[in-house]
Motif scaffolding. Structure first.
Motif, PDB file in Angstrom:
ATOM      1  N   VAL A 159     -32.444 -66.250 102.796  1.00  0.00           N
ATOM      2  CA  VAL A 159     -33.378 -66.025 101.773  1.00  0.00           C
ATOM      3  C   VAL A 159     -32.855 -64.508 101.054  1.00  0.00           C
ATOM      4  CG1 VAL A 159     -35.453 -65.371 101.047  1.00  0.00           C
ATOM      5  CG2 VAL A 159     -35.283 -66.947 102.830  1.00  0.00           C
ATOM      6  N   SER A 160     -32.461 -64.610 100.117  1.00  0.00           N
ATOM      7  CA  SER A 160     -31.906 -63.445  99.424  1.00  0.00           C
ATOM      8  C   SER A 160     -32.614 -62.167  99.653  1.00  0.00           C
ATOM      9  CB  SER A 160     -31.485 -63.808  97.933  1.00  0.00           C
ATOM     10  OG  SER A 160     -32.790 -64.106  97.299  1.00  0.00           O
ATOM     11  N   ASN A 161     -33.782 -62.126  99.502  1.00  0.00           N
ATOM     12  CA  ASN A 161     -34.455 -60.574  99.519  1.00  0.00           C
ATOM     13  C   ASN A 161     -35.843 -60.780  99.784  1.00  0.00           C
ATOM     14  OD1 ASN A 161     -36.123 -61.506  97.224  1.00  0.00           O
ATOM     15  ND2 ASN A 161     -34.476 -60.971  95.955  1.00  0.00           N
ATOM     16  N   ASP A 162     -36.471 -59.575 100.059  1.00  0.00           N
ATOM     17  CA  ASP A 162     -37.743 -59.459 100.649  1.00  0.00           C
ATOM     18  C   ASP A 162     -38.768 -60.095  99.640  1.00  0.00           C
ATOM     19  OD1 ASP A 162     -36.563 -57.909 102.587  1.00  0.00           O
ATOM     20  OD2 ASP A 162     -37.549 -56.187 102.398  1.00  0.00           O
ATOM     21  N   GLU A 163     -38.539 -59.866  98.385  1.00  0.00           N
ATOM     22  CA  GLU A 163     -39.522 -60.232  97.563  1.00  0.00           C
ATOM     23  C   GLU A 163     -39.638 -62.035  97.634  1.00  0.00           C
ATOM     24  OE1 GLU A 163     -38.917 -59.277  93.536  1.00  0.00           O
ATOM     25  OE2 GLU A 163     -40.866 -60.486  92.758  1.00  0.00           O
ATOM     26  N   GLY A 164     -38.588 -62.591  97.581  1.00  0.00           N
ATOM     27  CA  GLY A 164     -38.318 -64.023  97.530  1.00  0.00           C
ATOM     28  C   GLY A 164     -39.115 -64.414  98.921  1.00  0.00           C
ATOM     29  N   ARG A 169     -47.003 -68.710  99.405  1.00  0.00           N
ATOM     30  CA  ARG A 169     -46.768 -70.198  98.851  1.00  0.00           C
ATOM     31  C   ARG A 169     -47.098 -71.051 100.013  1.00  0.00           C
ATOM     32  NH1 ARG A 169     -42.472 -69.729  96.367  1.00  0.00           N
ATOM     33  NH2 ARG A 169     -40.848 -71.066  96.843  1.00  0.00           N
ATOM     34  N   HIS A 170     -46.465 -70.872 101.029  1.00  0.00           N
ATOM     35  CA  HIS A 170     -46.448 -71.949 102.116  1.00  0.00           C
ATOM     36  C   HIS A 170     -47.458 -71.653 102.803  1.00  0.00           C
ATOM     37  CE1 HIS A 170     -43.258 -74.464 100.295  1.00  0.00           C
ATOM     38  NE2 HIS A 170     -42.690 -73.314  99.934  1.00  0.00           N
ATOM     39  N   TRP A 171     -48.602 -70.859 102.667  1.00  0.00           N
ATOM     40  CA  TRP A 171     -49.479 -70.415 103.682  1.00  0.00           C
ATOM     41  C   TRP A 171     -49.231 -70.261 104.928  1.00  0.00           C
ATOM     42  CZ3 TRP A 171     -54.396 -70.519 101.255  1.00  0.00           C
ATOM     43  CH2 TRP A 171     -54.423 -71.168 100.063  1.00  0.00           C
ATOM     44  N   HIS A 172     -48.009 -69.411 105.165  1.00  0.00           N
ATOM     45  CA  HIS A 172     -47.670 -68.913 106.503  1.00  0.00           C
ATOM     46  C   HIS A 172     -48.249 -67.588 106.399  1.00  0.00           C
ATOM     47  CE1 HIS A 172     -43.538 -71.433 106.620  1.00  0.00           C
ATOM     48  NE2 HIS A 172     -44.795 -72.240 106.106  1.00  0.00           N
ATOM     49  N   SER A 173     -49.329 -67.717 107.194  1.00  0.00           N
ATOM     50  CA  SER A 173     -50.192 -66.227 107.110  1.00  0.00           C
ATOM     51  C   SER A 173     -49.856 -65.320 108.308  1.00  0.00           C
ATOM     52  CB  SER A 173     -51.630 -66.772 107.346  1.00  0.00           C
ATOM     53  OG  SER A 173     -51.706 -67.576 108.413  1.00  0.00           O
ATOM     54  N   THR A 174     -49.262 -65.537 109.470  1.00  0.00           N
ATOM     55  CA  THR A 174     -49.159 -64.723 110.472  1.00  0.00           C
ATOM     56  C   THR A 174     -48.405 -63.601 110.085  1.00  0.00           C
ATOM     57  OG1 THR A 174     -47.371 -66.205 111.471  1.00  0.00           O
ATOM     58  CG2 THR A 174     -49.675 -66.511 112.178  1.00  0.00           C
ATOM     59  N   PRO A 175     -47.257 -63.551 109.304  1.00  0.00           N
ATOM     60  CA  PRO A 175     -46.390 -62.415 109.166  1.00  0.00           C
ATOM     61  C   PRO A 175     -47.628 -61.366 108.154  1.00  0.00           C
ATOM     62  CG  PRO A 175     -45.057 -64.271 108.524  1.00  0.00           C
ATOM     63  CD  PRO A 175     -46.597 -64.864 108.764  1.00  0.00           C
ATOM     64  N   PHE A 176     -48.484 -61.750 107.555  1.00  0.00           N
ATOM     65  CA  PHE A 176     -49.305 -60.769 106.764  1.00  0.00           C
ATOM     66  C   PHE A 176     -50.271 -60.334 107.795  1.00  0.00           C
ATOM     67  CE2 PHE A 176     -47.983 -63.896 103.519  1.00  0.00           C
ATOM     68  CZ  PHE A 176     -47.145 -63.222 102.667  1.00  0.00           C
ATOM     69  N   ASP A 236     -46.033 -51.949 106.257  1.00  0.00           N
ATOM     70  CA  ASP A 236     -45.786 -52.232 104.768  1.00  0.00           C
ATOM     71  C   ASP A 236     -45.079 -53.379 104.303  1.00  0.00           C
ATOM     72  OD1 ASP A 236     -43.283 -51.928 106.128  1.00  0.00           O
ATOM     73  OD2 ASP A 236     -42.680 -50.039 104.735  1.00  0.00           O
ATOM     74  N   ASP A 237     -44.724 -53.796 103.355  1.00  0.00           N
ATOM     75  CA  ASP A 237     -43.875 -54.867 103.059  1.00  0.00           C
ATOM     76  C   ASP A 237     -42.817 -55.340 103.857  1.00  0.00           C
ATOM     77  OD1 ASP A 237     -45.167 -55.900 100.625  1.00  0.00           O
ATOM     78  OD2 ASP A 237     -44.254 -54.563  99.445  1.00  0.00           O
ATOM     79  N   SER A 238     -42.339 -54.435 104.192  1.00  0.00           N
ATOM     80  CA  SER A 238     -41.154 -54.721 105.014  1.00  0.00           C
ATOM     81  C   SER A 238     -41.542 -55.101 106.557  1.00  0.00           C
ATOM     82  CB  SER A 238     -40.136 -53.458 105.228  1.00  0.00           C
ATOM     83  OG  SER A 238     -40.698 -52.401 105.781  1.00  0.00           O
ATOM     84  N   ALA A 239     -42.599 -54.695 106.970  1.00  0.00           N
ATOM     85  CA  ALA A 239     -43.174 -55.161 108.234  1.00  0.00           C
ATOM     86  C   ALA A 239     -43.460 -56.664 108.127  1.00  0.00           C
ATOM     87  CB  ALA A 239     -44.375 -54.233 108.671  1.00  0.00           C
ATOM     88  N   ILE A 240     -43.840 -57.188 107.137  1.00  0.00           N
ATOM     89  CA  ILE A 240     -44.170 -58.447 106.820  1.00  0.00           C
ATOM     90  C   ILE A 240     -43.044 -59.557 106.914  1.00  0.00           C
ATOM     91  CG2 ILE A 240     -45.087 -60.323 105.139  1.00  0.00           C
ATOM     92  CD1 ILE A 240     -46.718 -57.869 103.961  1.00  0.00           C
ATOM     93  N   VAL A 241     -41.896 -58.712 106.299  1.00  0.00           N
ATOM     94  CA  VAL A 241     -40.539 -59.471 106.317  1.00  0.00           C
ATOM     95  C   VAL A 241     -39.992 -59.501 107.811  1.00  0.00           C
ATOM     96  CG1 VAL A 241     -38.315 -59.015 105.643  1.00  0.00           C
ATOM     97  CG2 VAL A 241     -40.076 -58.895 103.935  1.00  0.00           C
ATOM     98  N   GLN A 242     -40.183 -58.402 108.485  1.00  0.00           N
ATOM     99  CA  GLN A 242     -39.528 -58.095 109.800  1.00  0.00           C
ATOM    100  C   GLN A 242     -40.079 -59.197 110.686  1.00  0.00           C
ATOM    101  OE1 GLN A 242     -41.093 -54.355 111.722  1.00  0.00           O
ATOM    102  NE2 GLN A 242     -38.896 -54.016 112.753  1.00  0.00           N
ATOM    103  N   ALA A 243     -41.637 -59.265 110.701  1.00  0.00           N
ATOM    104  CA  ALA A 243     -42.170 -60.147 111.444  1.00  0.00           C
ATOM    105  C   ALA A 243     -41.978 -61.643 111.058  1.00  0.00           C
ATOM    106  CB  ALA A 243     -43.692 -60.351 111.196  1.00  0.00           C
ATOM    107  N   ALA A 244     -41.568 -61.960 109.723  1.00  0.00           N
ATOM    108  CA  ALA A 244     -41.251 -63.129 109.487  1.00  0.00           C
ATOM    109  C   ALA A 244     -39.896 -63.853 110.057  1.00  0.00           C
ATOM    110  CB  ALA A 244     -41.087 -63.484 108.175  1.00  0.00           C
ATOM    111  N   ARG A 245     -38.914 -62.785 110.015  1.00  0.00           N
ATOM    112  CA  ARG A 245     -37.538 -62.862 110.568  1.00  0.00           C
ATOM    113  C   ARG A 245     -37.709 -63.092 111.966  1.00  0.00           C
ATOM    114  NH1 ARG A 245     -34.454 -62.391 106.087  1.00  0.00           N
ATOM    115  NH2 ARG A 245     -34.920 -60.704 104.557  1.00  0.00           N
TER     116      ARG A 245
END
Lengths: 301, 301, 301, 301
Positions: free
Chosen positions: B72-77, B84-91, B53-62
């Protein structure tokens, strides 16, 4: 596949003007370049370009293994070693690009091999030609009664004739209607992207298809196999002949280890060892299911 | 797409028995699971499974950015930053599996997206159902006169009727012949792998299609676009609605940066800067070709 | 791998809060979720998420084969059939995501498996921890004298001690220097993306690694093999135990047909047939090279 | 990168013997074949082989679009059209193979581009050379204070000297120890697959790397970008110069639409339209976050 004089002239011209290159050159492959090999009734297979040869495989392997590879006496031994041990990356260093004309139902099976580059003729953009695959009488087979995805005996007599008539007439009628719907004489003319939906799966399409030698071997192992559908197998077989001329050492290794090879399960290894030791093994004592045992006996008797 | 009572019962049963899991759960997606969303006249789209889910994307990025990401203040940001920066792997860390029923000519376009897993109904192995896509009257468009791969005005009157009659009659006839050739009553019956070649491209097929969120977004960007063919676009649009419920933050970022975004060439950037500085720029002084300029004006006036 | 109390608390929390889902659930896999399996001296392997189970494989196969599949009596038989006949797409319908902590030289080998999604900790962005792989004494092996890429006898005595001292001291020194170069006390501090170049290949990194079951099996076949380097094999073996709990039927088929299976070349098939017929075959009469014959005898005596 | 006389002789020999081919030939690329372009202090980039040229892209596109494409006046216009509309498959019809010598930490970043074929020198099999990347003084940058993954001012004076001393000394010491552990004089000698773990990430490795032009452009867009780490960017820039000679039309389109292009979000499009209409827009009224606004102003002022 009767080439138009125009197409033949194009091929002749491309073949008439050799140029100089510093790249690896495969003499065997140069002979195939652009030549249209006929497949099925209207299909074709042409080599448009290639990269590398047997020595490119060896060269790539030597980059990987460094000085250590010098011990291997010759290219053939090294290529066989790589194939035997599933070292696939050196084979990926060769690339080939084909022009293929093929029925849509064959294209649908073919495209499932994902590791390839494809440019297909777009029936959304352009109008397809009136060319349909109609099986030769000896290929008009009945449904197999033992294999859900296989062919049985060849149809004959009236039934065969009926099938051929249907295929021919439906093809012609659907193409007439396709043209009729597209026509802009006295009407607007349906969009091409819609009109194409009326065409049956035996119409011919064409594409450029490019892949590396490792993935081509994978394709050939599945599609040149006796269980592959005849209509795709003939393309695979035509490719096999071309690849044998392009990279003779790699192809010979592929033939021995893949096309002519056999995969044994752990259970099958045990059964063979017991047999070699003189034991008589039956399905019941083999640990295999009936289906496995039937396949096992198919190879080993 | 009228579900049979049997199919509906199966869906109801699957939805009736929740189980416990420790995995990430998307409430929005659970509501879609197994539900058959109708598409076109006989098509459907169903979510069969999903991962993340959304938090899995955030978790992978972290994992990638380590302690640094805490700034970074929050998940949405963070999700917007990644998009925006084409960092595709977390998705890519989210995955989804759909069951899709779709016309063959749509399937042929769809399958060109190679980074996906597919199990398609095999007409070599089994018999296809008598279900064909017939466009609704408002989708019966003429060939565009300006775009080789587009649609123009909707057909009307007699021409529209003629097209609909052809599509319906040819579909029924070809299916009758398909059944006739397969039949084993009083004859051998043609092999399924051959008989299927008589079926037109508007027959429905079905498959399981599984892909990761990054590649799904790529698919949606191309296929939910206004230039995509209507018949695939409606599937993409139905997916968009599902994805918006599954990963709302990622979908919102996708909508802003991709679906609603614009790519500018270096030349276009220069023209916009000159315009912002008050200059009047024409095609002649833009450095763009006529085609580019027309597209540029389409966005910027 | 001693988890920090903080990490353990995080895992405990994730495991403490089951949620409801309508998706396929593998009870065997739920037991593994988030649990950190220790590997090597500081490494770990954790399941972060998964999609599908044995029945998802069967379900996907039934989409492909339609009504025809109903003939196969049970799930186990169908899964074995799929594995035996290299029908890989149904296995692609399962997906798994791992968190792995591993030495960089293992990561470099691992990443060569391209069909996977990866989010690795970025030493460009963040600072690596002071954790290095130091082999256990029984893993401190000499270079093999027969295999260029293998290990021989275990080192002992003074030589073993010397090696361990070097590895430990060089690791600590290089990490001290890494910290020293990064430090911003009394100096500017070198960029992280540069400082990391001083760290040796036994430092630990970590990543999220996600792949489908077919590609995971391919990875395991190569990396759980006796010829794989010990330091990657222990990760593969830990995965094997997890996968056996996740999809027990598929894993059993994999074990029989792949891990425990043997590939025979056409030549090897001929030799075995001659042997079964009572003939004594030698390397000279086998048509195989010495290397092939040695490998053949390794299996068949 | 001082080539050994032996290596230079090999290159000279390969370049001395042109052969005849019927394939597409790019004169611009022939000049680069085998020539070692130096990169960093000991790295290199060499073209080993290539397939196709600008006209191969056009040819593939014409297969797809059929007769329709004839309308496009010339090759340049068609190639620009393809690039502008993200029609990537014609670019996939060109392929290139490089020999690259590069530091391990650069290789680790590079390998994340999965759609490529790679044969890397194996330190499991062979012994690495004593060659390490030591940054030039003007590349010895401090950690950026605004960007977690960027560089700030160049280090100077004592700090710079200290860093260079550490990098040089640690490299030499770790290599001495590597050799010492491998040595078989008076001891068994540690296995190569283990000894390599002591080597830092600035040691040079080498590989053959083969990819298609579409994926190469994707690589170059990310790695020739100003935000890419300097040590990989110099390889990308050297490639850009080679590609410009190989496929000048495609490269020019890539430069305009990708390297020099800008992606706008839907929000950014709105802001630009408001500005063009004379409105003054601030971050507060833009709907963008502070980070986005900063990046937006970076381009548009």
């Amino acid at each position: 596949m009767p080439l138009t004089p125009e197409q033949q002239a194009e091929i002749d011209e491309a073949r008439a003007t050799p140029r100089q290159t510093l790249r690896a050159v495969s003499e065997g492959m140069e002979r195939h370049l652009y030549v249209a090999h006929p497949v099925l009734d209207h299909g074709l297979l042409r080599v448009i370009d290639y990269m590398g040869d047997d020595s490119a495989i060896v060269q790539a392997a030597r980059v990987s293994y460094g000085r250590g590879t010098k011990a291997v006496s010759n290219d053939e031994g090294l290529i066989r070693y790589l194939m035997r041990h599933w070292h696939s990356t050196p084979f990926e260093m060769c690339e080939v690009k084909f022009h293929v004309k093929l029925p849509v139902f064959v294209a649908r099976q073919w495209i499932r091999h994902r590791t390839a580059n494809v440019n297909e003729y777009s029936a959304r953009y352009s109008i397809l030609d009136r060319e349909f695959y109609i099986p030769a009488p000896e290929q008009l087979a009945a449904q197999s009664t033992v294999n859900n995805q296989g062919r049985g005996a060849v149809l004959s007599g009236e039934e065969a004739q009926r099938v051929l008539d249907i295929l021919r007439e439906d093809a012609m009628r659907s193409y007439d209607h396709y043209e009729g719907m597209l026509s802009q004489e006295g009407q607007q003319g349906l969009a091409r992207e819609l009109a194409r939906m009326n065409l049956p799966a035996n119409i011919y399409t064409q594409w450029y298809w490019k892949t590396d030698l490792h993935n081509l071997f994978h394709f050939l192992r599945l599609r040149a196999d006796a269980h592959a559908q005849y209509e795709i197998r003939v393309y695979a077989e035509a490719m096999c002949r071309i690849v044998a001329d392009w990279v003779p050492l790699a192809y010979a290794a592929f033939e021995d280890y893949r096309l002519g090879g056999v995969s044994l399960s752990g259970k099958a290894v045990e059964v063979l060892k017991r047999r070699l030791a003189g034991e008589t093994v039956t399905q019941e004592t083999s640990g295999m299911s009936k289906g496995e045992w039937r396949e096992f006996e198919g190879v080993w008797g």
